[in-house]
Design a protein around this motif. Sequence first.
Motif: not given
Ligand code: AMP
Length: 560
Positions: A353, A357, A437
């Motif tokens: 996945i 948030s 990202d």
């Molecule tokens: P959060 O809101 O703390 O869940 O962080 C979201 C961020 O986590 C995203 O914008 C990505 O930078 C990173 N992220 C979530 N899933 C992945 C994944 N499978 N691979 C790389 N980065 C991820």
Amino acid sequence: MTTSGTQSTDIRTGDSIRSKIPDWPADFAAKYRELGLWEGLTFSARLDGWARDFGSSTAIVDGDKRITYAELAERATDLAHGLRELGVRAGDAVLLQLPNSAEFIIGWFALQRLGAVPVHTQPGHRQAEVGHLAGATGATVYITTDVFNRFDHRDLAKQIIDSTPSLRSVVIAGDLGDHAADDRFTEFSSLYRPGSGPIEDVANPGDIALLLLSGGTTGMPKLIGRTHDDYGYNSRAAGERSRLDADSVYLAVLPIAFNYTWNCPGILATFRVGGKVVLARTQDPSVVFELIEQEGVTMTAINPQLAPVWLDEREFTDNDLSSLRIIEIGSARLSDHEARRIIDEFDATLQQILGMSEGLFCATYLDDDPELLATAQGVPVSPYDEIRVVDSDGNEVPNGEVGELTVRGPYTLRGYFDAPEHNVKSFTDDGFYCTGDLVRRLDTGHLIVSGRIKDQINRGGEKIAATEVEGALLKHPLIRSVALIGEPDPTLGERTVAFVVVEPGAEEPPTRRDLANFLESEAGLALYKAPDIVNIIDEMPLTPLGKMDKNVLRQQLAPA
Ligand code: AMP
């Protein structure tokens, strides 16, 4: 959805908190309603529906406690009465900082009963983060635990309530300890008021149902207000991608307050279909594997850091893991190599996945071919998620080329909470959220994460805003200049390296331990934000514009 006659003078509408996030434009909102994506239900109404439909089924297993849907609905109401006596009103923000426990879930729904807004606070957050959340939301109540992971949360709560004018009460799920005589402290279990009758739902489906914390890139992380409508749709779409049903048994291993554990598809999507949620208080794989066998767990979610630990334990365990159908992995990039090992060594399907948030949630399909499962981080869960992968000028790049992931859609925010200036930078004029990202999109719609342009470090799934830590470290008397950088690490994905220029005349440069102590005790930051490595340098490299040149510093790191 109106207030009852007797309560109308007592209950605020929540308008003041709602006005702090931008609305979706009216035409988008109308479309999402017409399509039935936004169902017009508050979480309190949803809970009642689940209690009606699945009443006697087990909703929660927490150690020896087993709670049915009917009991969950009733306890949420009973607790809401006690919280109302403490003064919690519709539209109030309430900090919720609890470990994986039934109390988190009951507390969350009790707040929904009142139209109040839980602020998801991680167990690792300390004075700086909790203080910031309390101040930024104007929280009135702080619900937390007594001791967790050898840290006394009651002392933290005392510091926070002493320094936050809006906070009136602290509720402790556990023992009040030294604070029993402080009349601002109340025991969670003393707040249940059985038999007090139902509570009228005063919330509106377009209201903020919860506040989540962003990973953040500048200063203290921003808050994300998610509405009943958008968050409910997020649940549904994520649950459908994982094909959850009433036989699903979801094991919560990562912290419950993570959006990932709570709603992607996690706990709320399991409730939606009448499945069972099992709570793990620890991530210790021997305990977790035991729970999988005992409760017949069908799905769980971990991060890449736990993947090798699970693979090791898998070799030696006597536990029967045959019930496990889906292992969801995300939050940070899983290496293709580790993904292949998971696919080969577990009977369960790997579901990668990419979620945030802020909203957008992508997941692989359960029947994707193994090569895609091993290399891609998923396809957006809603056909109404609009994705643009763009170059630095904001122009879309063709499939297969790397660009920044930008998104708008029925459950992705249109702006951070109370942050109009920041919103100008994070959103395009037509409402796309710029994630920071870097991804490649395949013709199948799958996204592959290849990096990031935001100044953030993803340490085993914990997001660290470099500028927040740099700002705190600059207050250290021996530090003249500092830059924080993520270095590839086989276990954590990334570890943090602080490049430090010390003040002239300093006899001994600060050590890693000095800086960790300083950040924890002086700056009050969560421990995971302390640098893993400290590199002392003579001079900070600068760009022609005089900014720290992190690219030069990155080149000084050992090759991955
Ligand atoms: P959060 O809101 O703390 O869940 O962080 C979201 C961020 O986590 C995203 O914008 C990505 O930078 C990173 N992220 C979530 N899933 C992945 C994944 N499978 N691979 C790389 N980065 C991820």
